[in-house]
Write a protein that holds these residues in place. Structure first.
Motif, PDB file in Angstrom:
ATOM      1  N   SER A  20       0.846  -1.187   0.000  1.00 28.71           N
ATOM      2  CA  SER A  20       0.000   0.000   0.000  1.00 28.71           C
ATOM      3  C   SER A  20       0.882   1.237   0.000  1.00 28.71           C
ATOM      4  O   SER A  20       1.925   1.278   0.644  1.00 28.71           O
ATOM      5  CB  SER A  20      -0.912   0.007   1.228  1.00 28.71           C
ATOM      6  N   GLY A  21       0.460   2.240  -0.743  1.00 30.72           N
ATOM      7  CA  GLY A  21       1.251   3.463  -0.822  1.00 30.72           C
ATOM      8  C   GLY A  21       0.806   4.320  -1.983  1.00 30.72           C
ATOM      9  O   GLY A  21      -0.278   4.121  -2.548  1.00 30.72           O
ATOM     10  N   TRP A  22       1.648   5.281  -2.372  1.00 27.92           N
ATOM     11  CA  TRP A  22       1.303   6.240  -3.410  1.00 27.92           C
ATOM     12  C   TRP A  22       1.787   5.740  -4.766  1.00 27.92           C
ATOM     13  O   TRP A  22       2.939   5.337  -4.918  1.00 27.92           O
ATOM     14  CB  TRP A  22       1.911   7.601  -3.083  1.00 27.92           C
ATOM     15  N   TYR A  23       0.891   5.784  -5.751  1.00 33.39           N
ATOM     16  CA  TYR A  23       1.192   5.319  -7.100  1.00 33.39           C
ATOM     17  C   TYR A  23       0.665   6.325  -8.119  1.00 33.39           C
ATOM     18  O   TYR A  23      -0.248   7.106  -7.829  1.00 33.39           O
ATOM     19  CB  TYR A  23       0.539   3.952  -7.366  1.00 33.39           C
ATOM     20  N   THR A  24       1.238   6.281  -9.320  1.00 35.00           N
ATOM     21  CA  THR A  24       0.711   7.044 -10.440  1.00 35.00           C
ATOM     22  C   THR A  24      -0.144   6.117 -11.291  1.00 35.00           C
ATOM     23  O   THR A  24       0.323   5.046 -11.709  1.00 35.00           O
ATOM     24  CB  THR A  24       1.845   7.628 -11.300  1.00 35.00           C
ATOM     25  N   VAL A  25      -1.394   6.493 -11.524  1.00 37.50           N
ATOM     26  CA  VAL A  25      -2.305   5.695 -12.340  1.00 37.50           C
ATOM     27  C   VAL A  25      -2.858   6.578 -13.454  1.00 37.50           C
ATOM     28  O   VAL A  25      -2.753   7.810 -13.415  1.00 37.50           O
ATOM     29  CB  VAL A  25      -3.464   5.100 -11.508  1.00 37.50           C
ATOM     30  N   TYR A  26      -3.434   5.939 -14.461  1.00 37.63           N
ATOM     31  CA  TYR A  26      -4.009   6.659 -15.601  1.00 37.63           C
ATOM     32  C   TYR A  26      -5.460   6.230 -15.753  1.00 37.63           C
ATOM     33  O   TYR A  26      -5.802   5.393 -16.583  1.00 37.63           O
ATOM     34  CB  TYR A  26      -3.204   6.362 -16.875  1.00 37.63           C
ATOM     35  N   PRO A  27      -6.367   6.793 -14.955  1.00 37.38           N
ATOM     36  CA  PRO A  27      -7.755   6.338 -14.928  1.00 37.38           C
ATOM     37  C   PRO A  27      -8.462   6.402 -16.275  1.00 37.38           C
ATOM     38  O   PRO A  27      -9.272   5.547 -16.593  1.00 37.38           O
ATOM     39  CB  PRO A  27      -8.415   7.280 -13.917  1.00 37.38           C
ATOM     40  N   SER A  28      -8.159   7.425 -17.089  1.00 37.74           N
ATOM     41  CA  SER A  28      -8.845   7.556 -18.373  1.00 37.74           C
ATOM     42  C   SER A  28      -8.122   6.828 -19.484  1.00 37.74           C
ATOM     43  O   SER A  28      -8.585   6.820 -20.632  1.00 37.74           O
ATOM     44  CB  SER A  28      -8.970   9.045 -18.740  1.00 37.74           C
ATOM     45  N   GLY A  29      -6.985   6.205 -19.185  1.00 35.49           N
ATOM     46  CA  GLY A  29      -6.214   5.546 -20.219  1.00 35.49           C
ATOM     47  C   GLY A  29      -5.391   6.507 -21.043  1.00 35.49           C
ATOM     48  O   GLY A  29      -4.822   6.121 -22.055  1.00 35.49           O
ATOM     49  N   ASP A  30      -5.278   7.757 -20.628  1.00 36.52           N
ATOM     50  CA  ASP A  30      -4.569   8.786 -21.375  1.00 36.52           C
ATOM     51  C   ASP A  30      -3.346   9.199 -20.571  1.00 36.52           C
ATOM     52  O   ASP A  30      -3.472   9.661 -19.435  1.00 36.52           O
ATOM     53  CB  ASP A  30      -5.496   9.984 -21.599  1.00 36.52           C
ATOM     54  N   VAL A  31      -2.148   9.048 -21.167  1.00 34.33           N
ATOM     55  CA  VAL A  31      -0.929   9.360 -20.425  1.00 34.33           C
ATOM     56  C   VAL A  31      -0.796  10.848 -20.142  1.00 34.33           C
ATOM     57  O   VAL A  31       0.056  11.254 -19.358  1.00 34.33           O
ATOM     58  CB  VAL A  31       0.320   8.877 -21.198  1.00 34.33           C
ATOM     59  N   PHE A  41      -3.724  -1.943  -0.698  1.00 35.22           N
ATOM     60  CA  PHE A  41      -3.699  -3.338  -1.115  1.00 35.22           C
ATOM     61  C   PHE A  41      -3.945  -4.292   0.054  1.00 35.22           C
ATOM     62  O   PHE A  41      -3.767  -5.501  -0.088  1.00 35.22           O
ATOM     63  CB  PHE A  41      -2.354  -3.670  -1.768  1.00 35.22           C
ATOM     64  N   ASP A  42      -4.343  -3.755   1.210  1.00 35.00           N
ATOM     65  CA  ASP A  42      -4.470  -4.568   2.422  1.00 35.00           C
ATOM     66  C   ASP A  42      -5.906  -4.701   2.922  1.00 35.00           C
ATOM     67  O   ASP A  42      -6.339  -5.792   3.279  1.00 35.00           O
ATOM     68  CB  ASP A  42      -3.603  -3.974   3.545  1.00 35.00           C
ATOM     69  N   THR A  43      -6.661  -3.602   2.965  1.00 35.08           N
ATOM     70  CA  THR A  43      -7.980  -3.617   3.589  1.00 35.08           C
ATOM     71  C   THR A  43      -8.987  -4.411   2.772  1.00 35.08           C
ATOM     72  O   THR A  43      -9.152  -4.168   1.571  1.00 35.08           O
ATOM     73  CB  THR A  43      -8.495  -2.176   3.766  1.00 35.08           C
ATOM     74  N   ASP A  44      -9.635  -5.372   3.399  1.00 30.52           N
ATOM     75  CA  ASP A  44     -10.747  -6.102   2.788  1.00 30.52           C
ATOM     76  C   ASP A  44     -10.405  -6.621   1.394  1.00 30.52           C
ATOM     77  O   ASP A  44     -11.181  -6.487   0.454  1.00 30.52           O
ATOM     78  CB  ASP A  44     -11.975  -5.195   2.716  1.00 30.52           C
TER      79      ASP A  44
END
Length: 311
Positions: A20-31, A41-44
């Motif tokens: 678990s921590g801070w990451y860079t993601v691309y929710p719209s699929g656009d860089v 990545f831990d809870t439930d």
């Protein structure tokens, strides 16, 4: 670290030992539209992407006017989800996790969390902007030693007058929808006595936080600032839709906002379509190593900043 695609839960290789921590993601699929988010990545079972975080001691604008949303009074925050996360929030497949966290993003010791399907109204704007809303829903709540399923969890959210600082008391409808704005607010899960966050509007603070481990969980009196607690909202696709979740387009028009569940006129965030060709969604293993690789996979790529994973 960089994760490509929808968020933390479906883009990581199965064997990856992710923390678990801070990451860079691309929710719209656009860089061109990255989002810097906290992944849990831990809870439930994990896979949660944080989309809202209220800092300890923070207060929010009282009204929904455009000026309050874009330039609120000194010291208050606008009612917005975290930058770049609208494509995640607006997905109808979401379930939501409410939890108090510390400044590092970890769930607080002894603090309960609650999970339920994301209400349609939350997909269009944060629950802090609602007007005295109440709903019941099936939920899973954390308790000592495990979790409990609740068939009819009571959820209250938004701005309105009420007695006390907890969740049991109903909204006082007098003046809630009149010319004068309400000067109190809360987000809470009541009959399960799991989580209470109230008093977060500008001029009504300090905001108070309470959980099922509090001495008086439904009438919290300790400020979030004194406790060092952040009220957080995180999302993930429901387990039934957790495989191969595609990028979800954010709302581009008011018609999209209405289709997503909005029922009241007001100020909403929209993201009109770009004229440029969208960037392709890529897997984690296929992220470019050099700028030349960017151009090979996306011939019309504009000049700008990109995330590379050199060999």
């Amino acid at each position: 670290a960089v994760l490509a695609g929808y968020a933390g839960s479906v883009v990581a290789p199965p064997a990856a030992d992710l923390r678990s921590g801070w990451y860079t993601v691309y929710p719209s699929g656009d860089v061109r539209e990255p989002a810097h988010v906290h992944c849990d990545f831990d809870t439930d079972g994990g896979g949660w992407t944080q989309v809202f975080a209220a800092p300890p001691g923070a207060t929010y604008a009282v009204t929904n006017t455009l000026s309050d949303l874009t330039a609120p009074s000194s010291g208050s925050l606008p009612h917005t989800y975290l930058a770049g996360t609208l494509a995640l929030v607006s997905d109808p497949r979401n379930e939501v996790l409410l939890a108090f966290r510390n400044r590092t993003g970890h769930e607080t010791s002894g603090g309960a969390w609650v999970r339920f399907d994301m209400p349609a109204e939350w997909r269009t704007r944060p629950p802090t902007m609602a007007d005295a809303a109440t709903m019941t829903t099936a939920a899973v709540v954390e308790e000592a030693g495990g979790t409990t399923a609740v068939d009819d969890a009571l959820v209250r959210f938004g701005r309105g007058e009420f007695v006390g600082s907890g969740c049991t008391a109903d909204w006082d409808q007098i003046g809630v929808k009149g010319a004068q704005p309400a000067f109190n607010a809360r987000l809470c899960v009541g009959n399960a006595q799991t989580l209470v966050w109230s008093g977060f509007l500008d001029g009504t603070g300090p905001a108070v936080c309470g959980t099922s481990t509090s001495s008086s969980p439904d009438n919290p009196t300790e400020s979030c600032e004194a406790l060092g607690l952040w009220l957080t909202i995180a999302v993930r696709p429901r387990a039934s839709s957790n495989a191969a979740v595609p990028a979800h387009a954010p709302m581009a028009t008011c018609a999209d906002v209405h289709a997503a569940g909005a029922t009241r006129s007001g100020v909403y965030p929209i993201y009109p379509h770009r004229n440029a060709e969208p960037a392709p969604v890529t897997s984690l293993s296929a992220l470019p190593r050099t700028c030349a690789h960017v151009l090979m996979s996306w011939p019309t790529a504009p000049n700008g900043l990109y995330t590379l994973l050199p060999a």
